[in-house]
Design a protein around this motif. Structure first.
Motif, PDB file in Angstrom:
ATOM      1  N   SER A 198      -1.911   1.736  -5.432  1.00 47.97           N
ATOM      2  CA  SER A 198      -2.070   0.583  -4.539  1.00 47.97           C
ATOM      3  C   SER A 198      -2.883  -0.517  -5.202  1.00 47.97           C
ATOM      4  CB  SER A 198      -2.743   1.015  -3.230  1.00 47.97           C
ATOM      5  OG  SER A 198      -1.927   1.912  -2.514  1.00 47.97           O
ATOM      6  N   ALA A 199      -3.992  -0.124  -5.838  1.00 47.49           N
ATOM      7  CA  ALA A 199      -4.857  -1.107  -6.487  1.00 47.49           C
ATOM      8  C   ALA A 199      -4.153  -1.774  -7.662  1.00 47.49           C
ATOM      9  CB  ALA A 199      -6.150  -0.438  -6.949  1.00 47.49           C
ATOM     10  N   MET A 204       0.838  -1.207   0.000  1.00 51.99           N
ATOM     11  CA  MET A 204       0.000   0.000   0.000  1.00 51.99           C
ATOM     12  C   MET A 204       0.871   1.255   0.000  1.00 51.99           C
ATOM     13  SD  MET A 204      -3.249  -0.796   0.030  1.00 51.99           S
ATOM     14  CE  MET A 204      -4.058   0.643   0.744  1.00 51.99           C
ATOM     15  N   HIS A 220      -5.003  -0.324 -16.086  1.00 53.80           N
ATOM     16  CA  HIS A 220      -5.654  -0.842 -14.875  1.00 53.80           C
ATOM     17  C   HIS A 220      -6.877   0.000 -14.509  1.00 53.80           C
ATOM     18  CE1 HIS A 220      -6.394  -2.257 -10.823  1.00 53.80           C
ATOM     19  NE2 HIS A 220      -6.366  -0.997 -10.426  1.00 53.80           N
ATOM     20  N   SER A 271      -1.664  -4.264  -6.311  1.00 57.28           N
ATOM     21  CA  SER A 271      -2.297  -5.444  -5.712  1.00 57.28           C
ATOM     22  C   SER A 271      -2.859  -6.387  -6.773  1.00 57.28           C
ATOM     23  CB  SER A 271      -3.409  -5.018  -4.743  1.00 57.28           C
ATOM     24  OG  SER A 271      -4.496  -4.438  -5.441  1.00 57.28           O
ATOM     25  N   LYS A 272      -3.237  -5.844  -7.921  1.00 58.29           N
ATOM     26  CA  LYS A 272      -3.779  -6.656  -9.013  1.00 58.29           C
ATOM     27  C   LYS A 272      -2.693  -7.151  -9.981  1.00 58.29           C
ATOM     28  CE  LYS A 272      -8.181  -6.459  -7.963  1.00 58.29           C
ATOM     29  NZ  LYS A 272      -8.940  -7.675  -7.600  1.00 58.29           N
ATOM     30  N   ASN A 308      -4.605   5.549  -4.111  1.00 59.53           N
ATOM     31  CA  ASN A 308      -5.522   4.421  -4.302  1.00 59.53           C
ATOM     32  C   ASN A 308      -5.281   3.724  -5.637  1.00 59.53           C
ATOM     33  OD1 ASN A 308      -6.732   4.962  -1.840  1.00 59.53           O
ATOM     34  ND2 ASN A 308      -8.393   6.180  -2.725  1.00 59.53           N
ATOM     35  N   LEU A 309      -4.996   4.517  -6.684  1.00 62.64           N
ATOM     36  CA  LEU A 309      -4.771   3.929  -8.000  1.00 62.64           C
ATOM     37  C   LEU A 309      -3.497   3.086  -8.014  1.00 62.64           C
ATOM     38  CD1 LEU A 309      -5.526   3.651 -10.996  1.00 62.64           C
ATOM     39  CD2 LEU A 309      -4.226   5.755 -11.436  1.00 62.64           C
ATOM     40  N   SER A 334     -10.377  -1.972 -14.222  1.00 62.85           N
ATOM     41  CA  SER A 334     -11.012  -2.043 -12.899  1.00 62.85           C
ATOM     42  C   SER A 334     -12.263  -1.180 -12.810  1.00 62.85           C
ATOM     43  CB  SER A 334     -10.014  -1.603 -11.826  1.00 62.85           C
ATOM     44  OG  SER A 334      -9.651  -0.237 -12.009  1.00 62.85           O
ATOM     45  N   THR A 387     -12.342   1.884 -12.547  1.00 65.85           N
ATOM     46  CA  THR A 387     -12.096   3.075 -11.737  1.00 65.85           C
ATOM     47  C   THR A 387     -12.474   4.307 -12.532  1.00 65.85           C
ATOM     48  OG1 THR A 387     -10.262   1.958 -10.623  1.00 65.85           O
ATOM     49  CG2 THR A 387     -10.322   4.366 -10.468  1.00 65.85           C
TER      50      THR A 387
END
Length: 413
Positions: A233-234, A1, A33, A237-238, A230-231, A37, A39
């Motif tokens: 981190s996501a 994160m 991404h 993680s993906k 947030n972008l 996602s 987003t």
């Protein structure tokens, strides 16, 4: 994160993006991404058109098309916010990720202040920018200074203080300082720019500060907002990107590069503004150059600060039908209207049919206003100086109606 304020090295995990992207392709991977996602609903970026001198906007909703925007185009001089405002309704009903230079970020703020763009629906992925080169000037520079046919050049980059080209049969680099001493190189507004690391964006990305075994293979990302955090981190993680802690020496080098670029911007401001003279001398220079104006209105139509549905400077009482050149009042009204908010993007000069130094005139006035009032345009949502006079007159009425934002009323269409 990662969190707001963090710095990371990042690179794409996708093989195609790694191959096509600059510095590990992290920006392209983040855009892909964001679409995959959901987003965002779409991505607004830049891609190569007919050649490296032809930068075209790309509106993308299919993640498989994102790779077409990979890489950099220093000979592209588009300004993305005006495109988003004009053709995408200012992101009022759609979430959009946008790649941004420093002047793009500044324009986003100025248009958002005027209720032309909804920044809540925009993710700004900023890219460090040392400057761009006019496509016409780039061709001339490559022909005359590099002694290479511009039509066979397939890649260009600005790295370690050089403008570098790759072409059929070889590559060649010349120092930016040398080019600019001889009248080539970056656009004049880019030379004066002091928004090299766009921290007003959600992420500020570039290659400055990437050293060691990651040099050329990773992007340095400075996280500048919760949205940006947030972008990243996501995406990590993906498995869209991989990240690592930056080398402390790299962070130091990045700071030194930025500091050197800012000093260079100050030097060019001093040189360019001094050449205009002061007082009546400056006014005469503006009058003489603006006498070439053919009233095409490109300066008005492409300025990110000009947003009125009906432009006052196009009214008969400012511009006499058939009169060429238009009276000086046309230019003075335009300067007075937006000089406090000029972001030095250069569009009014880049697209002027008569090569009038509009950006220099406007920027010189903006800097003087900044000295007097301390207002820096494009940095945040602070109202422009010219809005404050109207704000005082409106304050009582707005408070009486319970309006939270004075700004909302001042800039309503």
């Amino acid at each position: 994160m990662v969190a707001n304020g963090d710095m990371v090295y990042a690179w794409a995990k996708d093989a195609e993006i790694l191959k096509k992207g600059e510095c590990g392709g992290a920006v392209t991977a983040l855009l892909k991404h964001a679409l995959e996602s959901k987003t965002v609903d779409a991505v607004l970026a830049v891609k190569k058109g007919q050649d490296i001198y032809d930068a075209v906007p790309a509106f993308i909703t299919d993640p498989t098309e994102i790779a077409s925007t990979a890489g950099s185009l220093h000979c592209g001089t588009l300004l993305m916010p005006k495109i988003l405002k004009k053709y995408l309704d200012g992101a009022k009903n759609m979430k959009i990720a946008v790649t941004c230079k420093g002047c793009d970020v500044m324009a986003f703020y100025e248009l958002a202040k005027r209720n032309q763009i909804n920044l809540d629906n925009v993710i700004m992925i900023g890219v460090n920018c040392g400057g761009s080169v006019s496509p016409v000037a780039a061709r001339k520079m490559i022909t005359e200074k590099f002694e290479v046919d511009p039509n066979i050049v397939h890649k260009e980059e600005i790295d370690k203080g050089q403008f570098i080209i790759e072409y059929e049969g070889g590559h060649k680099g010349i120092k930016i300082d040398e080019l600019e001493e001889e009248g080539y190189g970056r656009r004049s507004n880019c030379r004066r720019c002091k928004m090299k690391v766009p921290r007003g964006a959600d992420l500020a990305c570039g290659n400055w500060g990437v050293i060691g075994d990651k040099a050329g293979k990773a992007t340095f990302i400075e996280v500048c907002s919760e949205k940006g955090a947030n972008l990243v981190s996501a995406a990590a993680s993906k498995g869209a990107i991989e990240t690592a802690t930056p080398d402390p020496k790299g962070i130091e080098i990045r700071g030194k590069v930025e500091k050197a670029m800012l000093k260079l911007g100050d030097d060019w401001r001093k040189k360019d503004f001094a050449g205009l003279g002061t007082g009546k001398e400056r006014l005469k220079t503006i009058m003489d150059e603006s006498s070439r104006c053919i009233k095409c209105f490109a300066c008005v139509d492409n300025c990110p600060i000009c947003y009125c549905v009906e432009c006052s400077t196009k009214k008969p009482w400012f511009v006499t039908p058939g009169q060429l050149p238009p009276g000086l009042m046309f230019h003075l009204i335009r300067f007075a209207h937006i000089s406090d908010s000029c972001i030095n993007c250069g569009q009014c000069e880049e697209l002027c049919a008569m090569d009038i130094r509009n950006a220099l005139f406007m920027h010189a006035q903006q800097v003087e206003i900044e000295k007097m009032f301390g207002h820096v345009p494009g940095k945040d949502m602070t109202p422009p100086i010219h809005a404050l006079a109207e704000e005082r007159a409106e304050r009582a009425r707005l408070e009486a109606t319970g309006t939270d934002s004075i700004y909302t009323n001042i800039f309503e269409e």
